[in-house]
Design an enzyme around this catalytic site. Structure first.
Site, PDB file in Angstrom:
ATOM      1  N   CYS A  65     -36.387   8.376  23.047  1.00  0.00           N
ATOM      2  CA  CYS A  65     -34.916   8.427  23.055  1.00  0.00           C
ATOM      3  C   CYS A  65     -34.344   7.261  22.231  1.00  0.00           C
ATOM      4  CB  CYS A  65     -34.388   8.463  24.483  1.00  0.00           C
ATOM      5  SG  CYS A  65     -32.648   8.979  24.580  1.00  0.00           S
ATOM      6  N   HIS A  87     -36.745  13.198  26.304  1.00  0.00           N
ATOM      7  CA  HIS A  87     -37.495  12.464  27.324  1.00  0.00           C
ATOM      8  C   HIS A  87     -38.697  13.285  27.760  1.00  0.00           C
ATOM      9  CE1 HIS A  87     -34.740   9.075  28.186  1.00  0.00           C
ATOM     10  NE2 HIS A  87     -33.812   9.924  27.776  1.00  0.00           N
ATOM     11  N   GLU A 122     -41.038  12.455  29.697  1.00  0.00           N
ATOM     12  CA  GLU A 122     -41.320  12.201  31.117  1.00  0.00           C
ATOM     13  C   GLU A 122     -40.441  13.038  32.039  1.00  0.00           C
ATOM     14  OE1 GLU A 122     -37.938   9.343  30.307  1.00  0.00           O
ATOM     15  OE2 GLU A 122     -39.568  10.257  29.161  1.00  0.00           O
TER      16      GLU A 122
END
Length: 196
Positions: A77, A178, A180
């Protein structure tokens, strides 16, 4: 394998560490240059403003360390945006300058900002970072600034305009989304990065 998540003073460090742990790897969050230099793989996460993260890295005296890394590093990001040389954010700020592109405010054509939620990536070239990830897979985005499409772009995403969603130069990789927070395909991308 020594895996480092560079401490950028941001809030998403633990979620990245948990995602890496689920893949069977341990990582350490640190801003100590000696630990960073001994690592095998590095993550540069970022949320918030480019100015706040650059100030944090400056205080920790690791800007030049990051710029001169030879290990593979994945910017996430804002971390990806910091690889460029300039951001329009905060009336303009110099960033790491690894890739000579500006980071621009997203021309959203009346779509809501920030760009939040699931969106597709599109790529034309096979790459180890994208192994076992189908084209047009959906990842989770949260951002208001973008890296324009350029010769280092690996994938693009459309939101008002088309922009770079993955970039790559030498040992520097960046993802605008992202991983994750992106479910199975996000885990696959992290696994690919760790196993490249």
């Amino acid at each position: 394998m020594n895996i480092v998540i560079i401490d950028t003073g941001c809030a998403n460090l633990t979620s990245i560490q948990v995602a890496i742990k689920k893949l069977g790897y341990n990582s350490i969050v640190t801003s100590r240059s000696s630990v960073i230099l001994k690592s095998k793989k590095i993550f540069l996460p970022g949320v918030g403003t480019a100015a706040s993260v650059m100030n944090f890295l400056q205080k920790k005296n690791i800007i030049n360390i990051i710029k001169e890394l030879k290990q593979q590093i994945l910017g996430i990001c804002l971390g990806m945006q910091l690889f460029c040389n300039f951001s329009e954010e905060c009336n303009g700020i110099q960033t790491l300058g690894i890739m000579k592109y500006p980071v621009l405010h997203l021309k959203h054509n009346n779509l809501p900002l920030p760009h939040i939620g699931w969106n597709r990536i599109q790529f034309n070239t096979e790459h180890p970072l994208l192994k076992n990830i189908p084209n047009y897979s959906r990842f989770y985005f949260v951002h208001s600034y973008v890296v324009p499409i350029n010769k280092n772009t690996l994938s693009t995403t459309s939101y008002g305009i088309d922009f770079s969603s993955i970039i790559h130069k030498n040992n520097f990789f960046g993802v605008q989304f992202h991983p994750e927070k992106s479910g199975h395909v996000g885990s696959q991308l992290l696994k690919n990065f760790l196993e490249m």
